[in-house]
Design an enzyme around this catalytic site. Structure first.
Site, PDB file in Angstrom:
ATOM      1  N   ARG A 224      16.560  33.084 -14.885  1.00 32.76           N
ATOM      2  CA  ARG A 224      17.886  33.315 -15.452  1.00 32.76           C
ATOM      3  C   ARG A 224      18.572  31.962 -15.654  1.00 32.76           C
ATOM      4  O   ARG A 224      18.350  31.015 -14.884  1.00 32.76           O
ATOM      5  CB  ARG A 224      18.755  34.174 -14.511  1.00 32.76           C
ATOM      6  CG  ARG A 224      18.488  35.665 -14.566  1.00 32.76           C
ATOM      7  CD  ARG A 224      18.872  36.287 -15.915  1.00 32.76           C
ATOM      8  NE  ARG A 224      18.750  37.735 -15.950  1.00 32.76           N
ATOM      9  CZ  ARG A 224      17.702  38.413 -16.454  1.00 32.76           C
ATOM     10  NH1 ARG A 224      16.659  37.776 -16.952  1.00 32.76           N
ATOM     11  NH2 ARG A 224      17.714  39.731 -16.466  1.00 32.76           N
ATOM     12  N   HIS A 272      14.742  34.214 -24.801  1.00 28.93           N
ATOM     13  CA  HIS A 272      14.651  35.304 -23.817  1.00 28.93           C
ATOM     14  C   HIS A 272      13.560  36.312 -24.221  1.00 28.93           C
ATOM     15  O   HIS A 272      13.825  37.498 -24.364  1.00 28.93           O
ATOM     16  CB  HIS A 272      16.013  35.996 -23.640  1.00 28.93           C
ATOM     17  CG  HIS A 272      16.104  36.755 -22.335  1.00 28.93           C
ATOM     18  ND1 HIS A 272      17.249  36.856 -21.593  1.00 28.93           N
ATOM     19  CD2 HIS A 272      15.173  37.467 -21.629  1.00 28.93           C
ATOM     20  CE1 HIS A 272      17.028  37.580 -20.514  1.00 28.93           C
ATOM     21  NE2 HIS A 272      15.772  37.969 -20.518  1.00 28.93           N
TER      22      HIS A 272
HETATM   23  P1  NDP Z   1      11.927  40.300  -7.381  1.00 27.46           P
HETATM   24  O1  NDP Z   1      13.203  40.819  -6.863  1.00 27.46           O
HETATM   25  O2  NDP Z   1      10.690  41.097  -7.217  1.00 27.46           O
HETATM   26  O3  NDP Z   1      11.626  38.858  -6.735  1.00 27.46           O
HETATM   27  C1  NDP Z   1      12.607  37.919  -6.530  1.00 27.46           C
HETATM   28  C2  NDP Z   1      12.030  36.793  -5.705  1.00 27.46           C
HETATM   29  O4  NDP Z   1      13.043  35.786  -5.555  1.00 27.46           O
HETATM   30  C3  NDP Z   1      11.650  37.230  -4.285  1.00 27.46           C
HETATM   31  O5  NDP Z   1      10.478  36.565  -3.874  1.00 27.46           O
HETATM   32  C4  NDP Z   1      12.842  36.762  -3.450  1.00 27.46           C
HETATM   33  O6  NDP Z   1      12.554  36.465  -2.113  1.00 27.46           O
HETATM   34  C5  NDP Z   1      13.201  35.491  -4.176  1.00 27.46           C
HETATM   35  N1  NDP Z   1      14.571  35.103  -3.866  1.00 27.46           N
HETATM   36  C6  NDP Z   1      15.715  35.773  -4.121  1.00 27.46           C
HETATM   37  N2  NDP Z   1      16.779  35.111  -3.645  1.00 27.46           N
HETATM   38  C7  NDP Z   1      16.296  33.989  -3.073  1.00 27.46           C
HETATM   39  C8  NDP Z   1      16.884  32.900  -2.405  1.00 27.46           C
HETATM   40  N3  NDP Z   1      18.208  32.826  -2.207  1.00 27.46           N
HETATM   41  N4  NDP Z   1      16.083  31.930  -1.943  1.00 27.46           N
HETATM   42  C9  NDP Z   1      14.737  31.997  -2.101  1.00 27.46           C
HETATM   43  N5  NDP Z   1      14.107  33.007  -2.743  1.00 27.46           N
HETATM   44  C10 NDP Z   1      14.879  33.996  -3.226  1.00 27.46           C
HETATM   45  O7  NDP Z   1      12.170  39.946  -8.925  1.00 27.46           O
HETATM   46  P2  NDP Z   1      11.103  39.888 -10.103  1.00 27.46           P
HETATM   47  O8  NDP Z   1       9.974  39.037  -9.666  1.00 27.46           O
HETATM   48  O9  NDP Z   1      10.795  41.231 -10.614  1.00 27.46           O
HETATM   49  O10 NDP Z   1      11.978  39.163 -11.229  1.00 27.46           O
HETATM   50  C11 NDP Z   1      12.519  37.878 -11.023  1.00 27.46           C
HETATM   51  C12 NDP Z   1      13.534  37.591 -12.115  1.00 27.46           C
HETATM   52  O11 NDP Z   1      12.885  37.372 -13.376  1.00 27.46           O
HETATM   53  C13 NDP Z   1      14.501  38.730 -12.437  1.00 27.46           C
HETATM   54  O12 NDP Z   1      15.548  38.794 -11.500  1.00 27.46           O
HETATM   55  C14 NDP Z   1      15.003  38.340 -13.806  1.00 27.46           C
HETATM   56  O13 NDP Z   1      16.126  37.509 -13.668  1.00 27.46           O
HETATM   57  C15 NDP Z   1      13.850  37.532 -14.405  1.00 27.46           C
HETATM   58  N6  NDP Z   1      13.225  38.196 -15.556  1.00 27.46           N
HETATM   59  C16 NDP Z   1      13.193  37.517 -16.750  1.00 27.46           C
HETATM   60  C17 NDP Z   1      12.586  38.075 -17.839  1.00 27.46           C
HETATM   61  C18 NDP Z   1      12.491  37.325 -19.111  1.00 27.46           C
HETATM   62  O14 NDP Z   1      12.042  37.860 -20.118  1.00 27.46           O
HETATM   63  N7  NDP Z   1      12.882  36.075 -19.146  1.00 27.46           N
HETATM   64  C19 NDP Z   1      11.979  39.412 -17.778  1.00 27.46           C
HETATM   65  C20 NDP Z   1      12.085  40.027 -16.485  1.00 27.46           C
HETATM   66  C21 NDP Z   1      12.679  39.436 -15.421  1.00 27.46           C
HETATM   67  P3  NDP Z   1      12.047  37.596  -1.093  1.00 27.46           P
HETATM   68  O15 NDP Z   1      10.641  37.894  -1.545  1.00 27.46           O
HETATM   69  O16 NDP Z   1      12.096  36.930   0.212  1.00 27.46           O
HETATM   70  O17 NDP Z   1      12.969  38.767  -1.257  1.00 27.46           O
HETATM   71  C1  OXD Z   2      14.958  41.738 -17.615  1.00 25.94           C
HETATM   72  C2  OXD Z   2      14.813  40.764 -18.700  1.00 25.94           C
HETATM   73  O1  OXD Z   2      15.709  41.482 -16.672  1.00 25.94           O
HETATM   74  O2  OXD Z   2      14.259  41.125 -19.766  1.00 25.94           O
HETATM   75  O3  OXD Z   2      14.286  42.779 -17.669  1.00 25.94           O
HETATM   76  O4  OXD Z   2      15.240  39.616 -18.560  1.00 25.94           O
END
Ligand code: NDP
Ligand code: OXD
Length: 309
Positions: A224, A272
């Site tokens: 993001r 995006h």
């Molecule tokens: P998840 O919720 O499965 O994973 C998030 C990860 O981030 C976890 O490992 C979590 O840690 C870690 N995390 C969160 N907060 C912190 C912190 N403060 N410090 C360290 N680690 C942290 O999310 P997804 O993997 O499904 O997706 C990740 C992001 O990808 C989404 O939130 C979205 O913003 C983005 N995205 C972008 C897309 C695009 O097209 N560009 C498409 C889809 C998603 P823990 O494992 O310990 O909980």
């Molecule tokens: C999502 C994205 O959050 O597309 O699904 O970024």
């Protein structure tokens, strides 16, 4: 008969209506699925945060909001939402992210640009290190980060992952917490940010953390926009601390025409598109949660709204 409201932009309805009906039928669920239903009669809300629906108060009997997006930053603060919120974990989206991340990591690893953009027609002969000699760091080891880590491991890269809580992913050096972040960044020749946008992750890529990466590192951000302090990133690119960045997400989207990222010679902007939800597999995930709700089973992919993801 249950009532399922589809609250998203009209073009999403066109894409999702049939796959959702197919998934409901396959799960043996009889439902009224529509874009408009009397709020007090709605049982589930399939929801995109950019829809017109922002006040959940009238949805008095709804059991859950099922987000169409993986990212939930635009809904976690909604005070009118008092029922469970599940986010999108879609196998199709995950595959798309793995392909996008792998492609951009390989671009940097192999130094592909030197041959793709070569206006002087120079005969550059370079030998990149092999993948097992290259450190790739993934910030965020959730659904997407872990899948990307697995794919990069499969190609032979040395993969380090960083998360909030301790993790154990086979083959990945898993770090967590503040000390873990510095340790991870120190070895981050190629850093991929797959963190959610939360108060704890805002500006996590800043002057201090950029300085912890090896000189000439590459950054890939499909997470993001607010993860990055944009001024600090541009400074690091200008002074050579970072060699190049590929950015898919931004604080303002679409990225304004006047934004310095567009013209920066060391930045690739993608609009995006890193990974889209795929209507068939995403519909199956949404319907699985509806099935669970009806069977009295716990929902999957629930958001912890205090943590913001
Ligand atoms: P998840 O919720 O499965 O994973 C998030 C990860 O981030 C976890 O490992 C979590 O840690 C870690 N995390 C969160 N907060 C912190 C912190 N403060 N410090 C360290 N680690 C942290 O999310 P997804 O993997 O499904 O997706 C990740 C992001 O990808 C989404 O939130 C979205 O913003 C983005 N995205 C972008 C897309 C695009 O097209 N560009 C498409 C889809 C998603 P823990 O494992 O310990 O909980
Ligand atoms: C999502 C994205 O959050 O597309 O699904 O970024």
């Amino acid at each position: 008969m249950i009532n399922i409201l589809f609250a998203a932009r009209p073009e999403r309805w066109t894409a999702y209506e049939q796959p959702l009906r197919d998934a409901l039928q396959a799960a043996g669920i009889t439902a009224h699925l529509a874009e408009e239903i009397t709020p007090a009669e709605v049982d589930y809300i399939i929801y995109a945060p950019n829809s017109d629906l922002q006040d959940f108060t009238p949805y008095t009997r709804a059991k859950a909001v099922l987000n169409l997006w993986a990212g939930v930053e635009r809904i976690t603060d909604n005070k009118t939402l008092r029922i469970p919120l599940a986010r999108m974990v879609d196998p199709g989206l995950t595959k798309g992210m793995v392909e996008w991340v792998t492609g951009h990591v390989l671009r940097y690893h192999l130094g592909m640009d030197a041959h793709i953009v070569n206006p002087a027609h120079e005969w550059h002969v370079t030998t990149p290190p092999l993948a097992h000699e290259r450190n790739v760091v993934i910030l965020g080891l959730g659904a997407l980060g872990t899948a990307c880590a697995d794919a990069l491991l499969g190609l032979g890269f040395r993969v380090t992952g960083w998360s909030r809580s301790p993790k154990n992913v086979k083959g990945v050096d898993c770090l967590h917490g503040d000390a873990g972040l510095s340790q991870a960044l120190n070895r981050g020749e190629i850093v991929v940010t797959l963190l959610p946008d939360t108060p704890a992750t805002t500006d996590i890529i800043n002057a201090q953390t950029l300085a912890q990466m090896p000189r000439g590192a590459f950054l890939i951000n499909p997470g993001r926009g607010p993860l990055i302090d944009d001024d600090a990133l541009i400074a690091a690119l200008d002074n050579g601390q970072l060699a190049h960045a590929t950015l898919d997400v931004f604080r303002t989207e679409p990225l304004p025409q006047t934004d310095p990222y567009w013209a920066h010679p060391r930045v690739t902007v993608t609009p995006h598109i890193a990974a889209a939800t795929r209507d068939k597999t995403a519909s199956e995930q949404l319907v699985e949660n509806i099935r669970r709700g009806e069977a009295g089973e716990p929902f999957i992919n629930l958001v912890d709204r205090k943590l913001g993801y």
